[in-house]
Design an enzyme around this catalytic site. Structure first.
Site, PDB file in Angstrom:
ATOM      1  N   LYS A 164       0.772  -1.112  -0.185  1.00 41.37           N
ATOM      2  CA  LYS A 164       0.097  -0.145   0.047  1.00 41.37           C
ATOM      3  C   LYS A 164       0.899   1.308   0.024  1.00 41.37           C
ATOM      4  CE  LYS A 164      -3.911   2.511   0.341  1.00 41.37           C
ATOM      5  NZ  LYS A 164      -3.642   3.627   0.840  1.00 41.37           N
ATOM      6  N   GLU A 171       0.642   6.844  -6.685  1.00 43.41           N
ATOM      7  CA  GLU A 171      -0.259   7.757  -6.404  1.00 43.41           C
ATOM      8  C   GLU A 171       0.248   9.139  -6.405  1.00 43.41           C
ATOM      9  OE1 GLU A 171      -3.673   6.637  -3.693  1.00 43.41           O
ATOM     10  OE2 GLU A 171      -3.159   8.551  -2.761  1.00 43.41           O
TER      11      GLU A 171
HETATM   12  O1  LIG Z   1      -5.446   4.319  -1.987  1.00 42.63           O
HETATM   13  C1  LIG Z   1      -6.185   5.074  -1.354  1.00 42.63           C
HETATM   14  O2  LIG Z   1      -7.326   5.014  -0.986  1.00 42.63           O
HETATM   15  C2  LIG Z   1      -5.610   6.581  -0.551  1.00 42.63           C
HETATM   16  O3  LIG Z   1      -4.290   6.375  -1.025  1.00 42.63           O
HETATM   17  C3  LIG Z   1      -5.879   6.534   0.723  1.00 42.63           C
HETATM   18  O4  LIG Z   1      -5.118   5.610   1.422  1.00 42.63           O
HETATM   19  C4  LIG Z   1      -5.565   8.171   1.087  1.00 42.63           C
HETATM   20  O5  LIG Z   1      -6.517   8.858   0.551  1.00 42.63           O
HETATM   21  C5  LIG Z   1      -4.067   8.452   1.156  1.00 42.63           C
HETATM   22  O6  LIG Z   1      -3.603   7.719   2.510  1.00 42.63           O
HETATM   23  C6  LIG Z   1      -3.794   9.876   1.293  1.00 42.63           C
HETATM   24  O7  LIG Z   1      -2.631   9.917   1.319  1.00 42.63           O
HETATM   25  P1  LIG Z   1      -1.832  11.355   1.375  1.00 42.63           P
HETATM   26  O8  LIG Z   1      -2.328  11.821   2.677  1.00 42.63           O
HETATM   27  O9  LIG Z   1      -0.399  10.993   1.883  1.00 42.63           O
HETATM   28  O10 LIG Z   1      -1.925  11.854   0.280  1.00 42.63           O
END
Ligand SMILES: O=C(O)[C@H](O)[C@@H](O)[C@H](O)[C@H](O)COP(=O)(O)O
Length: 290
Positions: A164, A171
């Site tokens: 993850k 991401e």
């Molecule tokens: O895959 C997901 O559903 C997202 O990644 C989720 O886990 C969350 O929105 C992030 O943790 C935000 O991450 P940041 O705050 O580090 O941008």
């Protein structure tokens, strides 16, 4: 099957509904009494038949640690704790070892899907022992998307959160690439309709993706993003990804640049660029802006 779920916020609350819709018996606990099915963790544990499966969906760090420690004092041999929050992968191995003498099993699960998971399902990346993963499979099957993808038993304890973490590093990089392309389009003298160009990429194009769909959605709501500031927080996963890239000596230019760009987004002015401007003036007498 029966499941205890701790943390009924944006993620946990929707997960409870998705699990219930699939016919599972979910007992939820949250500090917000309006959302909670029980008053405290002791009551949650009491309501579940052994061997219990309890999934924590609370913020990573001390809150998760305290929740799991409290649960460990309440659970019995054979019970299973699943951490579905965005914990750092280095917490998982030691946690599993701490629970082992009590006979409590542990799984770490990376959960992706955000607030859309209730409808679309959640991508799940699991770390832990095969037989414990198999025992919990009906829960994973209900949470994952309906298609053939969206689930992996990634490896031993820590592998789920590790997967993850890397997912989130990617991401960051993808969002940064869309953001920079968007800004160049906006700056161009040639393109008049930037939202239309973004929309055109949603089908048939090489860069179509769910993130792109969401950028289009954001532009539908606010065509110039005028209601937002270019200020971006982070919750750790991008930093840990870059730490890992450095530890493993893997070149990760895009991921590193995207986390640094988030830091930059929080500065009203740049001390580094002030120093560069001052030096350029010192050695070359070049003009500076005051
Ligand atoms: O895959 C997901 O559903 C997202 O990644 C989720 O886990 C969350 O929105 C992030 O943790 C935000 O991450 P940041 O705050 O580090 O941008």
């Amino acid at each position: 099957m029966q499941l205890g779920l701790i943390g009924l916020g944006r993620m946990g609350g929707n997960m409870r509904e998705r699990l219930r819709a699939a016919g599972h018996d979910v007992v939820g606990f949250d500090h917000n009494a309006d959302k909670s099915d029980v008053a405290n963790l002791a009551e949650l544990v009491e309501k579940l038949a052994a061997p219990r499966v309890i999934w924590t969906m609370v913020p990573a760090g001390q809150i998760t640690e305290d929740t799991i420690n409290e649960l460990a004092g309440l659970l019995s041999e054979g019970d299973i704790i699943i951490d579905g929050g965005n914990s750092k992968f280095t917490d998982d191995g030691p946690r599993a070892e701490r629970l082992k003498p009590k006979g409590i099993h542990y799984l770490d699960v990376g959960v992706s899907g955000g607030i859309w998971g209730f409808t679309n399902g959640y991508a799940l990346m699991v770390g832990g022992d095969e037989e414990i993963v198999a025992h919990c499979q009906p829960i994973f099957d209900a949470l994952k998307p309906a298609g053939q993808f969206g689930f992996a038993h990634a490896g031993k304890h820590g592998a789920g959160h590790y997967a993850k973490m890397i997912h989130n590093g990617i991401e960051y990089g993808m969002m940064q690439a869309y953001g920079e392309g968007y800004e160049i389009l906006l700056a161009s003298e040639l393109v008049d309709n930037v939202p239309a160009v973004i929309k055109s990429w949603r089908e048939g194009s090489v860069v179509k993706s769910w993130l792109l769909d969401l950028l289009d959605r954001a532009l539908d709501e606010d065509p110039t993003l005028a209601n937002l500031k270019g200020y971006v927080e982070d919750t750790g996963e991008g930093r840990w990804t870059v730490d890992e890239a450095i530890r493993l000596a893997v070149p990760a230019h895009v991921l590193a640049a995207s986390i640094f760009t988030r830091f930059e987004s929080r500065q009203a002015d740049s001390p580094a660029m002030k120093a560069v401007a001052a030096l350029r003036q010192q050695f070359g007498g070049h003009a500076v802006k005051r």
